[in-house]
Design a protein around this motif. Structure first.
Motif, PDB file in Angstrom:
ATOM      1  N   SER A 200      36.284  39.609  32.227  1.00  0.00           N
ATOM      2  CA  SER A 200      35.018  39.950  31.566  1.00  0.00           C
ATOM      3  C   SER A 200      35.302  40.453  30.164  1.00  0.00           C
ATOM      4  N   ALA A 472      31.005  41.487  34.636  1.00  0.00           N
ATOM      5  CA  ALA A 472      31.672  41.028  35.854  1.00  0.00           C
ATOM      6  C   ALA A 472      30.739  41.009  37.052  1.00  0.00           C
ATOM      7  N   ASN A 473      29.727  41.870  37.039  1.00  0.00           N
ATOM      8  CA  ASN A 473      28.794  41.973  38.171  1.00  0.00           C
ATOM      9  C   ASN A 473      27.471  42.498  37.630  1.00  0.00           C
ATOM     10  N   GLN A 527      34.129  43.116  40.489  1.00  0.00           N
ATOM     11  CA  GLN A 527      33.983  41.752  40.988  1.00  0.00           C
ATOM     12  C   GLN A 527      33.783  41.699  42.497  1.00  0.00           C
TER      13      GLN A 527
END
Length: 919
Positions: A200, A472-473, A527
């Motif tokens: 990321s 990333a999330n 993640q």
């Protein structure tokens, strides 16, 4: 580059091939421990030699063997570890002992020699994968065969665990991002962002810099700022650029967060692909501030606030501002909440704030913005790992980030300049107005001594890290982000007296919170992260009125024939003097009474003490050439549990200033009459025992609700007229103590009428049990009562009959019993049970949350970085060989450092094979 992994008795072994790597291409590939559902029917097992014996199972539906014979590859699993999957191809790798003839061994089979890799090492071609497996098994059983197995295809990924070094001109000086010497060793603190960037870089995440404007024409911001919601909340226009000559702060702040990296220009922010919104607001009204907080809250994901209210007392957000803030954190980002990042402040000492005079040391709990449990409060840490000399401490501090620290006037020698950052363009504005050399654009950056310092520049680094996490999330909530930062942070200064381990096994301090986040670990956790369950808030109230004893420190003496006058002796505690940054962590206080111990009179302690004082207290007379610090240090070195210094010139109580270095011994100061009497009794009465204690207004709160704790709040209402004399603490059932307010002799302030303090220190502890709130007075002259105390506990509900902070259902499902504790690590992967429960990984599987895999990444033009998930203190043996079939020899033995072990090796011209072994 290729990898394999296998079990070997009681060892875990990972193999890796490092070939000649391209100069600027990062291509670390590693074996992934993927899991897949088993077929509904049986399997066929083949036995090979690699050269160690190994078995693979091919799962086949009933009646499918003939179809399998025709396949060029077959999916298989290691028989001793079903998580390890490979594809077996139609080619066979065969190594023979000296003198063996390959043609004789394959005569009559369907194998043909396709390649000769080396003397006695062949690649054979079969018509299909089934034949290759069958023949490889046959050959593996022969005495003259050293290794025989199908050529395997391993699951791989092309993203390296460590990003190629960016090409920005000042990147070698950005030690906050990566702090390594030429060998790869880490001499000090950094955020380890190169371990995060492969996964990321903050793309798609907009960070708002709420400040005095950002120079949006700066080449590092042209792309990040394009099309973003800039706004000036001071004049209600869409121009977020600086206006005044002194509007330099925001541009420097923004660079640390989102300067566009790897563009060959100047620097990189922590989130080099993040978006930038500039919000000019420092001179806005409270209405404008409220509007700002909730502005574009479904577009802007992270807000950075490197500012504080300007007063020196307890200051709360106005109702108008709080309304907007509440809307942002409740409804922003589609209900997940806008991430609020705040600087803790620069008011650690009496004359700090990087040269601006203040009325005594401040505390992060003094302002509701900084104490807010919905925010992420960030301290500053030096390159050495010690708290910055100006960084404001407090129980509400969550994490820290690297900053410069060469404050003029500090007793501590200058350490290092701040990392370089962006500055207003040209030579007419900004921190750097020096004419650039060689007609370059160096005037657009603040670097070396011109780079600003302060926690203002720590906060945007964490704001950038938050952007990496959301990149990333995207589903992370505010609570998720806070907990990811907690779980990924680490400390470097173990001389900090304030550093403690909470009941969940996490190291935390009032100086740096949970420490400096490892961006690589944080992003990897993001993640695999699942949203935490909804939180519950529990509030318990006591309206019992209790008097706060004035000057509550006491020395209590007991024993046969001990004079009554020694039963309770008024005392004062030492203070840190004017530069508490030089000995981080406050002088230890007897928040809980010490043990009652024999006392030994050692005179003035003018020289090193030869008496063994282990298990005893030292009684020392004031006077002579030795300083208070020297006297106490000599008692500490002799093993004393605590020390009492008494006046040699009257009964006046002096506040001892001890600033020469860290002391871990508790101490107090008493008057001459009591001291002389105590010294006489100590030399003649063997039954004499003394202890230090603190007389305070105490409130106990028995809690039966079972939560995995997150934030703790304490609302205190008093009539005490000198707030600066008060010390307020809260202690959890596990014994972890948060200091909510400290004694402040330089800013005694007015009455503490009604204030809510917050602490981060009890993350993941169990709330069940008795909590204790204590309000004490450290100095004579103030009076008042506590009229009400409220304990506020926030956390996720769990079933926790054994009160260890682990959900009982989780323990039974994952561990089979309730016999393990939160600090245990049954699988030895470095993640304690407390961490694995929150992460959602399996506490009994070493490959959870991350596969146990050996990775290779280009670090620079000369070195390759080998890395693997590691547990602190665990032994690892890295072995090497020129080919995978021969005997491997030890390359190095290492002791693990959580979360990653690493070795830097020279980049070789040809293939190089590595194995990692761990018990």
């Amino acid at each position: 580059m290729g990898l394999s992994t296998r079990g070997n008795g009681s060892f875990r072994v990972i193999s890796l091939e490092v070939s000649a790597l391209p100069q600027l291409v990062c291509c670390g590939l590693f074996f992934a421990f993927a899991s897949a559902a088993r077929g509904a029917t049986g399997f066929v097992e083949f036995r090979f030699r690699e050269p160690q014996p190994v078995s693979y199972r091919i799962e086949l539906p009933v009646g499918a063997r003939i179809a399998a014979m025709l396949q060029p590859e077959l999916a298989a699993r290691r028989a001793d570890d079903a998580a390890q999957t490979v594809d077996l191809t139609s080619r066979v790798s065969l190594r023979l002992a000296e003198g063996a003839d390959v043609n004789t061994l394959i005569a009559g089979s369907k194998l043909v020699v396709d390649r000769v890799l080396a003397p006695q090492w062949f690649i054979l071609q079969a018509p299909d994968a089934w034949t290759a497996a069958r023949e490889a098994e046959r050959l593996a059983a022969l005495r003259e065969v050293q290794a025989s197995h199908p050529v395997r295809r391993f699951p791989m990924r092309s993203a390296s665990p460590y990003a190629v070094r960016f090409n920005d001109r000042f990147i070698p000086d950005q030690w906050n991002l990566e702090n390594r010497d030429i060998t790869g060793a880490q001499p000090g603190v950094d955020l380890n962002v190169r371990a995060a960037w492969p996964f990321s870089r903050g793309a798609g995440v907009v960070v708002a810099i709420a400040d005095n404007g950002v120079d949006l024409a700066h080449p590092e911001f042209v792309n990040p700022a394009a099309g973003q919601p800039h706004f000036n909340f001071e004049n209600q226009t869409t121009n977020g650029s600086p206006v005044l000559l002194g509007d330099n702060h925001g541009t420097a702040v923004a660079g640390y967060a989102v300067a566009q990296g790897n563009n060959g220009i100047g620097i990189s922010g922590v989130a080099p692909s993040g978006g930038l919104a500039s919000w000019k607001m420092l001179n806005g009204t409270e209405e404008a501030i409220g509007t700002m907080f909730q502005f574009m809250s479904n577009t802007v994901s992270v807000q950075n606030h490197s500012w504080l209210l300007s007063g020196t007392g307890l200051e709360a957000a106005s109702e108008l501002a709080e309304s907007g803030l509440s809307n942002a954190v409740t409804f922003g980002r589609g209900g997940r909440g806008v991430i609020m990042v705040r600087a803790s402040g620069n008011y650690r000492g009496s004359v700090t704030d990087v040269g601006v005079s203040r009325n005594g040391p401040q505390n992060a709990n003094d302002q509701s913005y900084i104490a807010d449990p919905r925010a992420i409060t960030v301290a500053g840490v030096r390159i050495t790992g010690r708290v910055a000399s100006y960084s404001t401490p407090g129980a509400s501090v969550l994490v820290a980030a690297p900053v410069g620290d060469n404050v003029i006037g500090s007793m501590t020698p200058p350490t290092v300049n701040a990392p370089p950052t962006t500055d207003r363009t040209g030579t007419s504005f900004g921190y750097n107005r020096i004419q650039p050399l060689n007609n370059d654009d160096s005037a657009d950056y603040a670097f070396n001594s011109l780079s600003p310092q302060g926690t203002s520049f720590a906060a945007p680094q964490i704001a950038g890290l938050c952007a990496l996490l959301l990149g990333a999330n995207t589903n992370l909530s505010i609570r998720d982000v806070q907990q990811l930062l907690v779980l990924s942070s680490r400390h470097f200064d173990f001389a900090d007296r304030d550093l403690a381990t909470n009941g969940a096994g996490l190291a935390v301090s009032h100086n740096l919170g949970f420490g400096v986040p490892d961006a690589g670990l944080a992003v990897r956790l993001a993640q695999v992260w699942s949203n935490r369950p909804p939180a519950t808030t529990l509030t318990l109230v006591s309206n019992v009125v209790r008097t706060i004893p004035d000057a509550g420190f006491l020395v209590r003496a007991s024993g046969a024939d001990v004079p009554v006058s020694l039963n309770l002796i008024a005392a004062l505690m030492p203070d840190e003097g004017l530069h508490p940054e030089d000995t981080p962590g406050e002088i230890l206080r007897p928040d809980a009474p010490t043990a009652s111990l024999p006392v030994v009179f050692v005179g003035q302690a003018a020289s090193a003490l030869t008496t063994n004082l282990t298990g005893k207290a030292a009684l020392i007379q004031r006077g002579g050439s030795a300083s208070f610090f020297d006297k106490l240090k000599r008692a500490e070195d002799a093993g004393a549990a605590f020390a009492i210094i008494y006046n040699n010139a009257g009964d006046g109580l002096l506040s001892m200033s001890v600033t020469n270095g860290p002391l871990r011994i508790q101490s107090s100061f008493i008057g001459q009459t009591a001291g002389d009497t105590l010294a006489a009794v100590a030399q003649t009465n063997a039954s004499l025992r003394v202890r230090l204690e603190l007389d305070a207004a105490r409130y106990s709160f028995p809690v039966t609700n079972e939560l995995a704790c997150e934030h703790v709040g304490v609302r205190v209402q008093t009539t005490h007229n000198l707030r600066g004399h008060l010390r307020i603490t809260v202690t959890s059932p596990t014994g972890s103590r948060s200091i909510l307010q400290r004694f402040n002799p330089l800013n005694v302030g007015g009455t503490l009428t009604d204030w809510t303090f917050y602490s981060t220190h009890h993350f993941f502890e169990s709330t069940a049990g008795t909590w204790t709130v204590q309000v004490s007075d450290e100095f004579p002259g103030g009076t008042g009562d506590v009229t009400s105390v409220s304990l506020i506990l926030k956390g996720a509900p769990i079933l926790d009959a054994d009160r260890d902070g682990l959900d009982d259902n989780w323990e039974i499902a994952k561990l089979g019993s309730l016999s393990f504790g939160p600090l245990d690590d049954p699988d030895g992967d470095g993640f304690s049970n407390a961490r694995e429960q929150i992460i959602g990984s399996h506490p009994n599987q070493m490959d959870s949350p991350f596969p146990f895999a050996l990775d290779a990444s280009v670090w620079n033009s000369q070195l390759v970085r080998l890395s693997w998930p590691a547990a602190a203190g665990r032994s690892y043996e890295l072995r090497t060989n020129a080919n995978p079939a021969g005997a491997f020899s030890t390359f190095t033995n290492l002791t693990g450092r959580f979360p990653d072990g690493e070795v830097f090796v020279p980049r070789s011209v040809g293939p190089q094979f590595f194995q990692l072994r761990t018990p």
